[in-house]
Design a protein around this motif. Structure first.
Motif, short mmCIF file in Angstrom:
data_model
loop_
_atom_site.label_atom_id
_atom_site.label_comp_id
_atom_site.label_asym_id
_atom_site.label_seq_id
_atom_site.Cartn_x
_atom_site.Cartn_y
_atom_site.Cartn_z
N LYS A 118 2.80 -7.35 6.40
CA LYS A 118 4.14 -7.49 6.69
C LYS A 118 4.81 -6.70 5.98
O LYS A 118 6.23 -7.08 5.89
N SER A 149 6.96 -11.46 17.01
CA SER A 149 6.71 -12.13 15.81
C SER A 149 5.60 -13.35 15.85
O SER A 149 4.97 -13.59 14.80
N ILE A 190 9.40 -4.97 15.20
CA ILE A 190 10.31 -6.31 15.41
C ILE A 190 11.55 -6.29 15.09
O ILE A 190 12.76 -6.71 15.81
N VAL A 244 6.32 -4.83 11.74
CA VAL A 244 7.69 -5.57 11.14
C VAL A 244 8.77 -4.46 11.61
O VAL A 244 9.97 -5.17 11.99
#
Length: 319
Positions: free
Chosen positions: A255, A296, A279, A276
């Motif tokens: 993450k 996600s 995203i 991440v």
């Protein structure tokens, strides 16, 4: 004496016989109420509310968004599994996910080794200045990930970095820390391992201190050297903590966002863009919230699988 006792007991017996004849039953004693029955609920209410507000509700909202074409504004149009179908054929998504796995595969072992080495050094009976060393080693944990990224960016800057300044001062050539994708990823791995070693070091120190010293004394009497004692006693003794550290590090590295964003922004270009970051840029940069929410959810499933696998391995090893 006997007659006296009989005369005293006879009224009670008589009363009992009379009451039994009328069908009357004496009331049962009430069980004492639990005085502290609501205390655990009240104490945990704050945590429950925060968990529902910042984890459960966003998760439900993200799952709902993943089935829509929501762009952060306007109506939410239900499109079913179209976002997940797009992900299955998106090479950029697979590239970001693959780089994330590579980054995790290198940074977790390095961070584990570094934190364990620091813990072993600070628990050595012959070590001096342990208190000062613990404070110094723990300082990176107090630094914000963004600040950590800025510090390492200043150290390994290609044109202004301190490391290249030292290299050129010694007669060498400047190293392309920022323009070379492999070197840029290596700097990120080193920075994350350095930043996360402090907290894991404290966990290992507590685990090592809980290993009985009699084991080490017996092994030393048997002629075992320091390395043999470490492999045969320390590592098995801290196995549960090792599993916890690896699990936390794996989930944290999967993450990672703030530090790499400040260090090289996933560069050069998008060569080191992690999942991440992908995203974030898809959801906020391209205003494709529905598609980013689907990514996600995929990441959430991957993290859950990793956690369950590590927990199963730990239980099997301890059984």
């Amino acid at each position: 004496m006997t007659s006296t006792m009989h005369s005293v007991a006879s009224p009670a017996a008589a009363d009992s016989s009379v009451l039994s004849g009328t069908g009357y039953k004496p009331p049962h004693r009430r069980r004492p109420r639990r005085r502290y029955g609501l205390t655990p609920l009240l104490l945990s209410a704050g945590v429950i509310v925060l968990f529902a507000l910042f984890f459960l509700w966003p998760g439900i909202l993200g799952l709902a968004y993943s089935f829509t074409s929501y762009r952060g504004f306007g109506p939410m149009t239900f499109i079913g599994l179209d976002n997940y179908t797009r992900l299955a054929s998106d090479p950029t998504f697979y590239a970001a996910l693959g780089r994330t796995f590579i980054y995790t595969a290198f940074s977790v072992p390095l961070g584990y080794a570094l934190s364990l080495a620091l813990a072993v050094a600070l628990t050595n009976l012959r070590a001096r200045g342990k208190t000062a060393a613990r404070i110094i080693f723990f300082l990176p944990w107090l630094v914000s990930p963004i600040v950590t990224g800025v510090i390492w960016r200043w150290m390994f800057g290609e044109n202004f970095g301190f490391v290249n300044f030292v290299i050129t001062s010694l007669g060498g050539g400047a190293v392309p820390w920022s323009s070379d994708a492999n070197l840029s990823l290596m700097v990120v791995i080193l920075a994350s391992s350095w930043a996360g070693a402090a907290f894991n070091m404290l966990l290992f120190i507590a685990a090592i201190n809980n290993v009985p010293t009699s084991y080490y004394e017996a092994a030393q009497l048997d002629g075992a050297n320091a390395w043999q004692r470490f492999v045969s006693i320390t590592l098995p003794g801290i196995a549960p903590t090792s599993v916890l550290v690896v699990l936390l590090m794996t989930l944290g590295q999967m993450k990672e966002f703030a530090m790499i964003q400040a260090l090289n922004n996933g560069g050069p270009g998008t060569a080191n863009q992690l999942i991440v970051q992908y995203i974030y840029k898809t959801g906020f940069g391209q205003s494709d919230v529905g598609y980013a929410s689907a990514a996600s959810m995929v990441l959430l499933v991957i993290l859950m699988i990793i956690a369950l696998l590590q927990i199963a391995i730990s239980r099997k090893a301890n059984s």
